[in-house]
Enzyme design. Sequence first.
Site, PDB file in Angstrom:
ATOM      1  N   THR A  53       3.929   1.930   5.846  1.00  0.00           N
ATOM      2  CA  THR A  53       2.528   1.507   5.920  1.00  0.00           C
ATOM      3  C   THR A  53       1.828   2.370   6.946  1.00  0.00           C
ATOM      4  O   THR A  53       2.418   2.731   7.961  1.00  0.00           O
ATOM      5  CB  THR A  53       2.364   0.025   6.325  1.00  0.00           C
ATOM      6  OG1 THR A  53       1.027  -0.172   6.801  1.00  0.00           O
ATOM      7  CG2 THR A  53       3.315  -0.369   7.435  1.00  0.00           C
ATOM      8  N   ARG A  71       0.846  -4.829  -5.719  1.00  0.00           N
ATOM      9  CA  ARG A  71       1.127  -6.132  -5.120  1.00  0.00           C
ATOM     10  C   ARG A  71       1.397  -7.087  -6.286  1.00  0.00           C
ATOM     11  O   ARG A  71       0.659  -7.100  -7.256  1.00  0.00           O
ATOM     12  CB  ARG A  71      -0.046  -6.619  -4.274  1.00  0.00           C
ATOM     13  CG  ARG A  71      -0.398  -5.599  -3.185  1.00  0.00           C
ATOM     14  CD  ARG A  71      -1.466  -6.065  -2.208  1.00  0.00           C
ATOM     15  NE  ARG A  71      -1.995  -4.935  -1.456  1.00  0.00           N
ATOM     16  CZ  ARG A  71      -1.425  -4.413  -0.361  1.00  0.00           C
ATOM     17  NH1 ARG A  71      -0.334  -4.957   0.136  1.00  0.00           N
ATOM     18  NH2 ARG A  71      -1.953  -3.372   0.254  1.00  0.00           N
ATOM     19  N   GLY A 111       0.832  -1.201   0.000  1.00  0.00           N
ATOM     20  CA  GLY A 111       0.000   0.000   0.000  1.00  0.00           C
ATOM     21  C   GLY A 111       0.865   1.248   0.000  1.00  0.00           C
ATOM     22  O   GLY A 111       1.943   1.253   0.585  1.00  0.00           O
ATOM     23  N   ASP A 139       2.332  -1.417  12.056  1.00  0.00           N
ATOM     24  CA  ASP A 139       2.231  -2.757  12.628  1.00  0.00           C
ATOM     25  C   ASP A 139       3.456  -3.610  12.305  1.00  0.00           C
ATOM     26  O   ASP A 139       3.348  -4.809  12.064  1.00  0.00           O
ATOM     27  CB  ASP A 139       0.950  -3.443  12.125  1.00  0.00           C
ATOM     28  CG  ASP A 139       0.904  -3.547  10.601  1.00  0.00           C
ATOM     29  OD1 ASP A 139       1.817  -3.011   9.935  1.00  0.00           O
ATOM     30  OD2 ASP A 139      -0.031  -4.170  10.086  1.00  0.00           O
ATOM     31  N   ASP A 178       5.650  -5.535   5.781  1.00  0.00           N
ATOM     32  CA  ASP A 178       6.326  -6.793   6.102  1.00  0.00           C
ATOM     33  C   ASP A 178       6.304  -7.765   4.919  1.00  0.00           C
ATOM     34  O   ASP A 178       7.244  -8.538   4.727  1.00  0.00           O
ATOM     35  CB  ASP A 178       5.720  -7.426   7.358  1.00  0.00           C
ATOM     36  CG  ASP A 178       4.273  -7.822   7.155  1.00  0.00           C
ATOM     37  OD1 ASP A 178       3.512  -6.980   6.630  1.00  0.00           O
ATOM     38  OD2 ASP A 178       3.904  -8.960   7.472  1.00  0.00           O
ATOM     39  N   ASP A 209      -0.389   1.511   8.895  1.00  0.00           N
ATOM     40  CA  ASP A 209      -0.924   0.734  10.015  1.00  0.00           C
ATOM     41  C   ASP A 209       0.020   0.653  11.215  1.00  0.00           C
ATOM     42  O   ASP A 209      -0.392   0.247  12.297  1.00  0.00           O
ATOM     43  CB  ASP A 209      -1.278  -0.678   9.539  1.00  0.00           C
ATOM     44  CG  ASP A 209      -2.355  -0.655   8.464  1.00  0.00           C
ATOM     45  OD1 ASP A 209      -3.237   0.216   8.540  1.00  0.00           O
ATOM     46  OD2 ASP A 209      -2.302  -1.493   7.552  1.00  0.00           O
ATOM     47  N   ARG A 226      -6.505  -2.291   9.345  1.00  0.00           N
ATOM     48  CA  ARG A 226      -6.634  -3.740   9.122  1.00  0.00           C
ATOM     49  C   ARG A 226      -6.897  -4.421  10.467  1.00  0.00           C
ATOM     50  O   ARG A 226      -7.865  -4.074  11.143  1.00  0.00           O
ATOM     51  CB  ARG A 226      -5.395  -4.273   8.407  1.00  0.00           C
ATOM     52  CG  ARG A 226      -5.441  -3.849   6.924  1.00  0.00           C
ATOM     53  CD  ARG A 226      -4.291  -4.410   6.156  1.00  0.00           C
ATOM     54  NE  ARG A 226      -3.017  -3.961   6.704  1.00  0.00           N
ATOM     55  CZ  ARG A 226      -1.827  -4.288   6.219  1.00  0.00           C
ATOM     56  NH1 ARG A 226      -1.748  -5.133   5.193  1.00  0.00           N
ATOM     57  NH2 ARG A 226      -0.737  -3.810   6.739  1.00  0.00           N
TER      58      ARG A 226
END
Lengths: 323, 323, 323, 323
Positions: free
Chosen positions: A130, A76, A15, A134, A107, A132, A176
């Site tokens: 990202t 992707r 993303g 995470d 990741d 997120d 997410r």
Amino acid sequence: MDSTIKHIGVFTSGGDSPGMNAALYAITKTAEVNGINVSGFRKGYEGLIDGDLVQLKSHELQKLTQKGGTILKTARSKRFLELEGRKKALQTLNVNKIDALIAIGGDGTFKGLLAFSEICDIPFIGIPGTIDNDISGTDYTLGFDSAVNTAIENIDKIRDTAESHNRVFIVEVMGRDSGYIGIHSGLMVGADAILIPESGTDFINLLGKVKNYDSEDAFLIVVSEGDEIGADLVSSKIKEVNPNVDLRITKLGHIQRGGNPSALDRMLGIRLGVEAVKSLLQSKKNVMIGILNNQLHLTPFNEVVKQHQVNKELHELLELFGT
Amino acid sequence: MDSTIKHIGVFTSGGDSPGMNAALYAITKTAEVNGINVSGFRKGYEGLIDGDLVQLKSHELQKLTQKGGTILKTARSKRFLELEGRKKALQTLNVNKIDALIAIGGDGTFKGLLAFSEICDIPFIGIPGTIDNDISGTDYTLGFDSAVNTAIENIDKIRDTAESHNRVFIVEVMGRDSGYIGIHSGLMVGADAILIPESGTDFINLLGKVKNYDSEDAFLIVVSEGDEIGADLVSSKIKEVNPNVDLRITKLGHIQRGGNPSALDRMLGIRLGVEAVKSLLQSKKNVMIGILNNQLHLTPFNEVVKQHQVNKELHELLELFGT
Amino acid sequence: MDSTIKHIGVFTSGGDSPGMNAALYAITKTAEVNGINVSGFRKGYEGLIDGDLVQLKSHELQKLTQKGGTILKTARSKRFLELEGRKKALQTLNVNKIDALIAIGGDGTFKGLLAFSEICDIPFIGIPGTIDNDISGTDYTLGFDSAVNTAIENIDKIRDTAESHNRVFIVEVMGRDSGYIGIHSGLMVGADAILIPESGTDFINLLGKVKNYDSEDAFLIVVSEGDEIGADLVSSKIKEVNPNVDLRITKLGHIQRGGNPSALDRMLGIRLGVEAVKSLLQSKKNVMIGILNNQLHLTPFNEVVKQHQVNKELHELLELFGT
Amino acid sequence: MDSTIKHIGVFTSGGDSPGMNAALYAITKTAEVNGINVSGFRKGYEGLIDGDLVQLKSHELQKLTQKGGTILKTARSKRFLELEGRKKALQTLNVNKIDALIAIGGDGTFKGLLAFSEICDIPFIGIPGTIDNDISGTDYTLGFDSAVNTAIENIDKIRDTAESHNRVFIVEVMGRDSGYIGIHSGLMVGADAILIPESGTDFINLLGKVKNYDSEDAFLIVVSEGDEIGADLVSSKIKEVNPNVDLRITKLGHIQRGGNPSALDRMLGIRLGVEAVKSLLQSKKNVMIGILNNQLHLTPFNEVVKQHQVNKELHELLELFGT
């Protein structure tokens, strides 16, 4: 200093996130100062496979630190999951005499590099990008701070309406399966309730509050997206206990992903981009650059994992403010 | 000049919209300069019925011109639809010695005043406030310009992501059954397609384009909300003709309704608020103040209708840019 | 319809202003639909003289409606003031087979076109672009609304500090010798005093207020730049009557000129750009396109004058709110 | 846990900074949960001396996390520098039965508390609030991130104009004698040159570049305010070597101090506010709460010093990008 590196390849993958262009600027500028050329592959691993590349110039990138998204585009790639695809990518690197590779992504991107390293032995460096936040090995990923700033600016707008009507508002934010954006934006807007995946799906406190909600003020709920959470689920639970409640839902959606990068994300992009090139010059390879405890920090790709960052302090804040 | 007016009542009704507080400031300041007190009724007609009012002071409102929503709060009142409710409202006006009433809201608000005028003969003045810009007698309603500014700032963010991924994005904007926000925001962001209720549900052009969409660039669709339109419907139509398309939906939702008013909406609030009080002083009654062709304009309540403002010029622009 | 036009030249001139890129998009798109090529001259009249041009494509411009400044760059050209320069420009037009010319700029730009028309008889069309809104024949110039939005967003920030410290703040806004930005932004932020060139340099009211200022609240002054006005002058006048006052000055400066165009300026750029091409197709020449009373309106270049737009209604608002 | 604390006093002092209201919210909420009342003193130490206080309620503060400035107002107090003033403040604390005091401000604020502790033995806790980020014991002070975000958003606007005209622009940012805002904002906007007090007044590199500046692109200089630096000095130096350069200056000024707090500053305010109350409950006293290496960290007041935070990494970035 590793003087064998003459040509670095760089790409963005997964993303998009704000700050990627600032990182591209920093990589290119640092490389140029060290006499190194930089080529950018377009559309992530797809560009590596297809040999779709452009030369990057710091003078042009300099004007784009404030631009969201990624000028190299991203994607992707299913083909890179296959050995066949990776072999084509290797060929691209050889043909173009690429001596080192820097990837900006999540990741999954670093897992791809790890697989690629089995057939390609030039050094790889990763930069975490990202919204997120995470990923282990860094306190911040590129884009998280921008996403949260966008979220709270818009939830502030929703508060105007919520207070004008004394309404219940449920605002769903991204992440997410991580509640990191949720807990941060919820705390920052003074939400009456905050629901994130990490805190489980125990709605008892929330439903107790909303059951007795008397419409004498706004009631603002911030909830993370997710399978067992999300605005729709929360809404239906609330309507079970208080069917007449005047309730509205807004899912912020993709506005959280774009937009001009925040101050923090621009600086993060610059710091990580510079360090990526410096690490290559110091013969580092197959590591992700992060910022841990405010210091630059390298983590080997095989130790980078997807990680929930909602720590003890955040859980305490959630309990204090959001339940 | 009508020297019998000593005490004006004011309230906001219907959906909140940015600029309402600027109008309250202008009303109060203009009244004070003319030796008139202003009381604000809270929660629209509900406050009139319940006698829930506060005195307004221009010195305090002066700091709130930049605040979205309405500090008087707003509501839709079922009770005022009944004669019983209107009688209670009349009692409130009598008890508090209110000589004139100014209401900020949409066409429903003015219909309410018209009904009220059958039992109450003090002068009423209306100010059009709704983000949908769907009221006759004015080129702009309070809040429309702010809503469109919020919409385009956020669609610009979405463009970053759409272009980074070469994706189809459908963004749904507000407007109830009016496409005014849709066509404006679509043109302003350079959308590839714009769909509004007024242009019918003929998707032929759009589907033709998307059928052959080659993912070599972003494809941005702006669509109005509505029964026979909206992002979900457009999405399913597209997937019929191009099942593999990489498509995302974002519904901007209530963020369009709140937030600090834009320059235009603050000025509109000030101009309409001043004129509302001046009209009362000139013994006007039962009229809505608007801006038509850049001039202040009065329309009797019984001539105010809900109106689609998508005129010939806009239809031509839609055809040129959005199909 | 004038079918002889096959190739339009376009350029931006004078100071840059937000909305210029949206106009370029609209011009190019409308031309393409009518089978006409568009070339953009860089750096205003300089590009005309030097033959510095690029082909414009609507597909590329479409993504730039939200971008401030002008992608064609702009400049003030001394050479074009000389016949020699204009002859070279004519040669450029001939060599490149330009059939018509559209210029976006201020009154100086249109004067240039008028002089040029003496030796060049292809049709010229003008679009008013300047943040100062000081041109006759249009209610709005491209960029004014964006400039005011930037001004008020930043004055709102200054209010936070002014109120935290109960301080006098003088904010100077742009406008050259026009107070249009000053009066608008002052009204919109609820300023305690507004000073513009058009209202003269009578500081009596202001100084009376500030003399007795008791530091129990913020006191916010918005003042236009100008020879006999401006923040420094106002500051020294105030210090004469109240030497101990806690006073701060901020001159907003060039931030008012750049930035993403507001909704109104994007729409204005699109409307004026479309109409410029349509006017050419209708064999119009040597006119400026404007919006008067919300309608498209053409004014011959020789009637376009620099004009103060502070009308009677604005003067009354100034007296009511700003003195 | 210290159960003797029943009533906390809190105040903001020195310059206002975004995030102060979020901290007030967090202090009040955490106190309430622990059965403690909170009173807010207005105008910093002045309110302590004059007994000017209001009760704080988390329910009201919750809506104000997004508001810049400080709702308690702030001031610099000469009276508190005298023993006489501090004795009056002590009396206020005794009369109102204040058991502990939390102050939000800069190093001067903490020095005041240290002096006060000689005659008052209730526990004091400090929270660092200043946009300059020049205090030891914390990586971030409240307000710095917001100030930098405001700076870069506005410098981005200036870039639009600089690039449209191919001009040299000098933008002056705040920081008193610290270059922290300067170096950060300069890096983040891709400036061509960055000048900060810490790097000395060696203009050789800059002047060399500007001497040969060919007006073929924008040239953007970010410079910190300061005695031996600042936009005016840089401008005159440049004009010495290149008298014909087309140069503009903008001093961002006080817009950097106000405005809605950024995400980071809201979170910082919440984390520091919660920890301030928890520290009191753990019988801590006379310490400042900071975030060092991303962890909460306490520093005794007598160890808090004004500190330049431009470290080795930043100096290297400055050399790489800004000279």
